[in-house]
Design an enzyme around this catalytic site. Structure first.
Site, PDB file in Angstrom:
ATOM      1  N   LYS A 264     110.571 -24.939 -25.858  1.00 10.26           N
ATOM      2  CA  LYS A 264     111.825 -24.442 -25.269  1.00 10.26           C
ATOM      3  C   LYS A 264     111.541 -23.339 -24.245  1.00 10.26           C
ATOM      4  O   LYS A 264     112.120 -23.318 -23.165  1.00 10.26           O
ATOM      5  CB  LYS A 264     112.756 -23.939 -26.382  1.00 10.26           C
TER       6      LYS A 264
ATOM      7  N   GLN B 178     115.597 -20.355 -34.354  1.00  8.36           N
ATOM      8  CA  GLN B 178     114.931 -21.603 -34.758  1.00  8.36           C
ATOM      9  C   GLN B 178     115.095 -21.836 -36.265  1.00  8.36           C
ATOM     10  O   GLN B 178     114.788 -20.958 -37.076  1.00  8.36           O
ATOM     11  CB  GLN B 178     113.433 -21.533 -34.379  1.00  8.36           C
TER      12      GLN B 178
ATOM     13  N   ASP C  71     123.104 -23.553 -28.902  1.00 10.56           N
ATOM     14  CA  ASP C  71     122.737 -24.656 -29.808  1.00 10.56           C
ATOM     15  C   ASP C  71     123.989 -25.409 -30.255  1.00 10.56           C
ATOM     16  O   ASP C  71     123.901 -26.519 -30.778  1.00 10.56           O
ATOM     17  CB  ASP C  71     122.035 -24.097 -31.058  1.00 10.56           C
TER      18      ASP C  71
END
Ligand code: NAP
Length: 292
Positions: free
Chosen positions: A52, A96, A119
């Site tokens: 990412k 994460q 997200d």
């Protein structure tokens, strides 16, 4: 059989985003900025976060990676999220997953400002998605929609079967495929570990989206001729044939089913790269204040 090439499509999207960043800057704007928090040093999580961060560099975004030891307290993690929420130079924040057991994942997800939740996991954004309001769509399901759209896969009136009902993949996927939209307008069956006669259901799927996390679970006897298969699964298995010592397997036995498929995603190079491309897209939307 047509391969749904997520790697190529994600690169196309990244090129489009990079052009938008150049335009933003020439209009006097600032670079979009994504912050990522990583707790512990799990190999898979490290790989995803690094990918990412690298993707941010590729499209001209700023990125910040905040690392904590595996034993970080929930309070300390929440305080960092609060700090990033208040930092107006940061447009998007991801934590994460999975987190260690002593940290409440939902509490962490809810602590992220919905405006920075690129997200798309915050309950406010999931609710907006369900109501078809502008929002950050969860990256993996949105990446699948984008892939179907760019390959012009017909979805209207089709039977879409989703295997797996997680909050981040299966459940939102089932909502999005049922929406009055393209891609969407499917009749959706959402299946899970308590589903009876799964094979009978999957055999009726025009579009089969597989997200259960069991390597090579879907085999040729479970699908019909002409099916479109989207394989979300990623399982790392040891391999003496690769330099790294491991390889990735999907939830679908690709070699076994491929000749029956109209379209199919590979693993790796299918859904995975699309997930990262959508994360960048959501961060750009945040920087441009398009949603909120
Ligand atoms: P998860 O949270 O573990 O959920 C798995 C789901 O599969 C659950 O709903 C479970 O049912 C269902 N399931 C388990 N065994 C089953 C069976 N035998 N038959 C039918 N359903 C079954 O998984 P996830 O987070 O959605 O991830 C799924 C996979 O996708 C993993 O391999 C993950 O690594 C991968 N993934 C990939 C990406 C990407 O970018 N490519 C992104 C996210 C996840 P119950 O609810 O009844 O337990």
């Amino acid at each position: 059989m047509i391969l749904l090439d997520g790697k190529k499509t994600a690169n196309d999207i990244k090129e489009e985003i990079a052009i938008e960043v150049v335009n933003l800057l020439s209009d006097g704007g600032k670079k979009p900025h994504l912050a990522a928090i990583l707790v512990g040093n799990d190999g898979a999580s490290e790989t995803y976060v690094n990918a990412k961060v690298k993707a941010c560099e590729k499209v001209g975004f700023d990125s910040t990676l905040v690392r904590f030891n595996i034993d970080v307290s929930e309070d300390k993690l929440l305080a960092e999220i609060e700090k990033i929420n208040r930092n107006s130079s940061i447009d998007g924040l991801i934590v994460q997953l999975p987190l260690p057991k002593h940290i409440n994942e939902m509490k962490v997800t809810e602590a992220i400002l919905p405006e920075k939740d690129v997200d798309g996991f915050h309950p406010a954004n999931i609710g907006r998605m369900a109501l078809n309001l502008p929002t950050y769509l969860p990256a993996t399901p949105a990446g699948i929609l984008e892939l179907l759209q760019r390959y012009e896969v017909e979805t209207l009136g089709k039977h879409c079967v989703v295997i797996g009902r997680s909050h981040i993949v299966g459940s939102p996927m089932s909502i999005l495929m049922a929406r009055n939209n393209y891609p969407g307008n499917c009749t959706v069956t959402l299946t899970h570990s308590r589903t009876k006669n799964l094979n009978e259901i999957t055999k009726t799927a025009d579009i089969l989206i597989v997200a259960l996390g069991k390597a090579e679970f879907v085999t040729t006897d479970m699908v019909k001729q002409g099916v479109t298969i989207i394989d979300v699964g990623i399982t790392r298995v040891k391999s003496d044939k690769t330099k790294s010592g491991w390889k990735l397997l999907g939830d679908v036995d690709f070699e076994d089913v491929k000749n029956k498929c109209s379209y199919i995603t590979p693993v790796p190079g299918g859904v995975g790269p699309m997930t990262i491309a959508i994360l960048l897209k959501n961060t750009l939307l945040s920087a441009k204040r398009v949603i909120y």
